[in-house]
Scaffold this active site. Structure first.
Site, PDB file in Angstrom:
ATOM      1  CD  GLN A   1      -9.657 -24.585   7.857  1.00 39.03           C
ATOM      2  OE1 GLN A   1      -9.376 -23.026   7.077  1.00 39.03           O
ATOM      3  NE2 GLN A   1      -9.033 -24.456   8.878  1.00 39.03           N
TER       4      GLN A   1
ATOM      5  CB  CYS B   1      -6.411 -21.842   8.217  1.00 39.06           C
ATOM      6  SG  CYS B   1      -5.894 -20.903  10.086  1.00 39.06           S
TER       7      CYS B   1
ATOM      8  CG  HIS C   1      -8.816 -18.253  10.378  1.00 43.10           C
ATOM      9  ND1 HIS C   1      -8.306 -19.311   9.815  1.00 43.10           N
ATOM     10  CD2 HIS C   1      -9.387 -17.149   8.716  1.00 43.10           C
ATOM     11  CE1 HIS C   1      -9.464 -19.456   8.504  1.00 43.10           C
ATOM     12  NE2 HIS C   1      -9.516 -18.828   8.344  1.00 43.10           N
TER      13      HIS C   1
ATOM     14  CG  ASN D   1     -11.835 -17.941   5.297  1.00 43.69           C
ATOM     15  OD1 ASN D   1     -10.888 -18.434   5.868  1.00 43.69           O
ATOM     16  ND2 ASN D   1     -12.803 -17.658   6.163  1.00 43.69           N
TER      17      ASN D   1
END
Length: 440
Positions: free
Chosen positions: A60, A66, A361, A382
């Site tokens: 990102q 996110c 997040h 992630n």
């Protein structure tokens, strides 16, 4: 009673600390985290009894997308598998970013109009003006964008400087929105609805121009041209963003619901909640959370992983985690011993109530390790690129999940009947600043 800090107080501070500063150099030279890092007790084993097929992680960059990356990545798992696409295939995060910022601007204007008769120092007005729009969001908000605008492959609308580095566009756009709010509040007192709407439409036209300059103009029709994982060429012509979504993803987003674990006294388990002023698309999908206890929370996540599908989740990622190693574990740091202070005794509810923690997040759960049917650790995909963790993948202890995970997204058909019935209830409205309104 108020007491100032005196020379005698300072002397007493030294005496109470026994003049023992053995950790001074370690902390001064390395910082609190490095000085308290506890590598010997953290479980960094990355073997999982249930694990989805790995693909290249996304990045990102310097943006707060996110929640958007995690949602598109969950769909990306599906399209890669269904269409035999290469592991580096991505859906366009810039496309959904464009529409989210346009819709958030309209959402802000509407809320300013609705609160125009309140004084500027009213807490709700202050809340709106503090951050007119931002990069963050929640699951229902990306669903609202996709339901209205569809999605496209990243090749059709690639990243730009502004999508990957969003500080400039956020500063510019928030300045404009606050300036427009001044006139909107005046117009509510002085003009009729027709004039107010005319002004708002003109301001949205300006926002649209800014966003086109920042991200490019979203496509209306495109050809999906690609080579699959076996190097076979394909082209699918004259698709729209919505027809692409329907054909290549095809999820009914109404089947996916937000489940939270908020053990505070103001929120009952097995009840639904929404948050005032939380959303992006006016007239679109409402944010709605079903609050469950932590055991049900984990069982639902495991059930979806066992069904072969990743789990979008929201957490407080910076708590007790090592970004570089990709570890989220309550034993990551031993600050209590370093400082001789008890910092770890707050409960999850107390951390929420006292503003110590909230969702910051969003990522994906892509694996879990079960021992005797109980989870011990979780695999996390992630969106910070390959240079952190294990090529971008993190390992999260079960204890960390229990303390710092707040939201998961689960297919409705995986809910037991009692929770499915509870999820259908009309949600209770929470205040705009409730921690369950935090944007990942």
């Amino acid at each position: 009673m108020t007491n100032e800090i005196t020379k005698e107080s300072l002397k007493q501070f030294d005496e109470d600390n026994n003049n023992n500063w053995t950790s001074l150099n370690a902390v001064a030279n390395n910082g609190f985290l490095a000085a308290s890092e506890n590598k010997t007790t953290v479980n960094n084993n990355r073997a999982f009894s249930i694990e989805l097929k790995t693909k290249d992680v996304t990045d990102q960059k310097r943006s707060g997308r996110c929640w958007m990356f995690a949602a598109l990545n969950s769909m990306r798992h599906d399209i890669i598998k269904k269409s035999n696409l290469p592991q580096n295939f991505q859906l366009s995060q810039s496309y959904t970013f464009f529409w989210d910022k346009l819709e958030k601007s309209n959402y802000f204007y509407n809320n300013i109009i609705a609160t125009a008769n309140k004084p500027l120092d009213d807490r709700k007005v202050s809340f709106l003006l503090e951050t007119p729009q931002q990069d963050g969001g929640q699951w229902d908000m990306i669903c609202a964008i996709i339901e209205k605008y569809g999605i496209v492959p990243r090749t059709v609308m690639p990243e730009t400087f502004n999508s990957a580095n969003s500080d400039e566009i956020n500063t510019l756009l928030n300045k404009k929105l606050r300036k427009d709010a001044i006139q909107l509040r005046k117009l509510v007192k002085e003009a009729d609805d027709k004039e107010i709407n005319k002004f708002k439409q003109a301001k949205l036209t300006e926002v649209y121009r800014i966003l086109v300059l920042a991200f490019g103009k979203p496509v209306e029709k495109f050809d999906f041209e690609y080579k699959d994982a076996d190097n076979n060429y394909h082209i699918d012509r004259n698709l729209t963003p919505k027809s692409f979504y329907d054909k290549y993803i095809g999820w009914n987003l109404q089947d996916y619901v937000s489940i939270i674990n908020a053990p505070t006294s103001d929120k009952k388990y097995n009840h639904t909640y929404t948050v005032e002023f939380l959303g992006n698309v006016v007239g679109g999908r409402q944010v709605k959370h079903l609050n469950v206890d932590i055991e049900d929370f984990k069982k639902l996540a495991i059930k979806q992983l066992q069904d072969g599908q990743p789990v979008w989740f929201g957490c407080d990622v910076l708590q007790e985690s090592d970004r570089q190693l990709g570890i989220m574990d309550l034993n990551t740091y031993d600050k209590d011993n370093l400082l001789n202070i008890n910092l770890s005794s707050m409960s999850k509810a107390e951390r929420l109530d006292y503003h110590e923690s909230l969702m910051t997040h969003a990522m994906l759960l892509t694996g879990v390790d079960l021992v005797d049917g109980k989870p011990t650790k979780w695999k996390v995909e992630n969106s910070w690129g390959k240079k952190v963790g294990d090529k971008g993948y993190f390992v999260m202890s079960n204890e960390w999940l229990e303390e710092y995970c707040y939201q998961i997204v689960i297919r409705k058909d995986l809910l037991p009947n009692s929770l499915r019935k509870a999820q259908e209830e009309k949600p209770e409205m929470l205040k705009p600043w409730d921690p369950m309104g935090a944007l990942a």
